[in-house]
Design a protein around this motif. Structure first.
Motif, mmCIF file in Angstrom:
data_model
loop_
_atom_site.group_PDB
_atom_site.id
_atom_site.type_symbol
_atom_site.label_atom_id
_atom_site.label_comp_id
_atom_site.label_asym_id
_atom_site.label_seq_id
_atom_site.Cartn_x
_atom_site.Cartn_y
_atom_site.Cartn_z
ATOM 1 N N LEU A 90 2.232 22.081 5.040
ATOM 2 C CA LEU A 90 3.441 22.918 4.993
ATOM 3 C C LEU A 90 3.981 23.006 3.573
ATOM 4 N N ARG A 91 3.945 21.885 2.870
ATOM 5 C CA ARG A 91 4.415 21.865 1.486
ATOM 6 C C ARG A 91 3.531 22.744 0.602
ATOM 7 N N LYS A 92 2.243 22.667 0.817
ATOM 8 C CA LYS A 92 1.289 23.437 0.019
ATOM 9 C C LYS A 92 1.505 24.941 0.187
ATOM 10 N N TYR A 93 1.769 25.371 1.427
ATOM 11 C CA TYR A 93 1.938 26.797 1.709
ATOM 12 C C TYR A 93 3.408 27.207 1.788
ATOM 13 N N HIS A 94 4.294 26.312 1.357
ATOM 14 C CA HIS A 94 5.730 26.591 1.277
ATOM 15 C C HIS A 94 6.307 27.111 2.602
ATOM 16 N N MET A 95 5.818 26.543 3.693
ATOM 17 C CA MET A 95 6.334 26.829 5.042
ATOM 18 C C MET A 95 6.198 28.296 5.439
ATOM 19 N N ASN A 96 5.171 28.964 4.950
ATOM 20 C CA ASN A 96 4.988 30.383 5.272
ATOM 21 C C ASN A 96 4.040 30.613 6.441
ATOM 22 N N ASP A 97 3.546 29.552 7.054
ATOM 23 C CA ASP A 97 2.633 29.668 8.194
ATOM 24 C C ASP A 97 3.379 29.279 9.469
ATOM 25 N N GLU A 98 3.649 30.260 10.328
ATOM 26 C CA GLU A 98 4.420 30.014 11.561
ATOM 27 C C GLU A 98 3.699 29.043 12.491
ATOM 28 N N GLY A 99 2.366 29.148 12.544
ATOM 29 C CA GLY A 99 1.602 28.261 13.425
ATOM 30 C C GLY A 99 1.729 26.807 13.013
ATOM 31 N N MET A 100 1.729 26.547 11.701
ATOM 32 C CA MET A 100 1.884 25.179 11.205
ATOM 33 C C MET A 100 3.267 24.636 11.511
ATOM 34 N N LEU A 101 4.276 25.496 11.411
ATOM 35 C CA LEU A 101 5.643 25.071 11.735
ATOM 36 C C LEU A 101 5.766 24.701 13.201
ATOM 37 N N THR A 102 5.178 25.533 14.066
ATOM 38 C CA THR A 102 5.204 25.240 15.503
ATOM 39 C C THR A 102 4.508 23.915 15.789
ATOM 40 N N ASP A 103 3.392 23.683 15.100
ATOM 41 C CA ASP A 103 2.657 22.424 15.259
ATOM 42 C C ASP A 103 3.519 21.240 14.846
ATOM 43 N N LEU A 104 4.266 21.385 13.740
ATOM 44 C CA LEU A 104 5.158 20.314 13.289
ATOM 45 C C LEU A 104 6.263 20.067 14.309
ATOM 46 N N PHE A 105 6.886 21.131 14.795
ATOM 47 C CA PHE A 105 7.955 20.981 15.787
ATOM 48 C C PHE A 105 7.444 20.262 17.036
#
Length: 377
Positions: A90-105
């Motif tokens: 997430l840090r590498k892509y500056h939180m621009n990937d919605e799928g990664m955010l959902t995975d984190l949540f």
């Protein structure tokens, strides 16, 4: 991280210093059901809403180092370990990937223990670290590095207080409608740490409003951290360890020496990234000359089992850096740590006394100035 580094980051949570690029939120019920999930550019927020988020983020970096704020080791040095990969990606892509955010949540919801509704707030910041002079004055256009971080906050969501309201259009006094309100965070995690004013992927800063609410599963899921002891548990472990190290009671001189050395360590580390904390190696160095080899070995092994081999321990949970407390069956005496080595026991006329040298003739009893026969002679 030390207090100075934490304050430097906190100062950026205001409009004129804002370095936050994106913000993502997820509202979760006590049954772990997601009600709302949203991601957007931070600068697109209405001004009043942004100010409220600034307040929440400041609270996530508030409190006392070693009591509310802990620098924890991560498993970033182990590429096969997945614990820090979500935050690092997430840090590498500056939180621009919605799928990664959902995975984190989903990871947070699965590992975070809560009996109430809560809001997850995740922000990505890009802090252009200013250079500083030897007297800590910032230099313009002297940045050596951009510190990219992910700050995750867990905020309880509670109904506001019941009350009465006045409707001037009727006019009438009515029962106030209660709203669900987002409270200040009870837990937060800053990854990576900001150590020596630079990016440190091997550590993270953890905030716990209440130390006993350590959320071990949450920490293991996100950074691979080992379990933490609460302040009370660290204190009790240290007392039990010292008590069990001696077949008989510990000599007063040994207790004084350990207290003095721990206070000295606290002062030595005051402005270091590890301020307020001791590693296992440092603790063993403190007690090494006060205990025999077998006793030190036992404490070494018990530290790994109870505290955790890679975990540091909080100095304030071992001793009070400001004073040494001596208790007997009939009295409790508090001695300034600077004079702890002056306390001794004396046998007078066959009876054992605790002797505390007076550094002046000023004696107060319940706040009242008194004199004794000995002083008046």
């Amino acid at each position: 991280m030390n207090k100075k580094e934490i304050l430097e980051l906190r100062k950026t949570f205001r409009p004129e210093e804002c370095n936050i690029s994106r913000i993502a939120t997820c509202y979760v019920t006590s049954e772990k059901e997601k009600i709302l999930e949203k991601s957007q550019a931070f600068l697109s927020l209405p001004e009043e809403e942004a100010f409220k988020y600034f307040d929440i983020l400041k609270q996530a970096l508030s409190g006392t180092v070693g009591k509310n704020l802990y620098t924890l080791k991560t498993n970033s040095i182990h590429p096969a370990d997945e614990s820090t990969q979500k935050l690092e990606t997430l840090r590498k892509y500056h939180m621009n990937d919605e799928g990664m955010l959902t995975d984190l949540f989903d990871s947070i919801i699965g590992s975070y223990d809560s009996s109430e509704n809560y809001l997850i707030i995740v922000v990505n910041g890009l802090y252009d670290i200013p250079g500083v002079t030897s007297d800590d004055q910032e230099l313009e256009d002297a940045s050596d590095e951009v510190y990219s971080y992910i700050l995750t906050c867990i905020c309880p969501v509670e109904l506001d207080e019941p009350g009465l309201s006045i409707d001037c259009t009727k006019p009438a006094i009515l029962d106030k409608e209660r709203d669900w309100m987002v409270k200040n965070p009870v837990n937060a995690l800053l990854y990576p740490a900001f150590t020596d004013r630079a990016t440190d992927i091997h550590h993270a800063l953890y905030f716990a409003k209440k130390a006993e609410n350590s959320q071990d599963d949450f920490l293991k899921e996100l950074i691979g951290s080992e379990m933490m002891l609460s302040d009370k548990e660290e204190h009790e472990w240290f007392l039990d360890t010292l008590n069990h190290a001696h077949e008989e009671q510990m000599p007063l001189e040994t207790a004084k020496e350990i207290h003095t050395k721990l206070v000295e360590k606290s002062l030595e580390k005051e402005n270091l990234p590890s301020a307020g904390m001791l590693s296992k190696k440092e603790l063993l160095q403190v007690i090494d000359k006060e205990l025999n080899a077998d006793q030190v070995k036992d404490i070494d092994e018990d530290y790994d089992k109870t505290v955790g081999k890679e975990n540091d321990i909080t100095i304030k949970n071992l001793v009070n850096p400001k004073k040494m407390v001596i208790q007997t069956g009939t009295a409790k005496v508090e001695i300034d740590s600077d004079y702890a080595d002056m306390v001794e026991t004396k046998r007078i006329d066959g009876r054992l006394y605790l002797a505390v040298p007076l550094t002046s003739n000023d004696i107060l009893v319940d706040g009242c100035a008194v004199r004794t026969e000995a002083l008046s002679d």
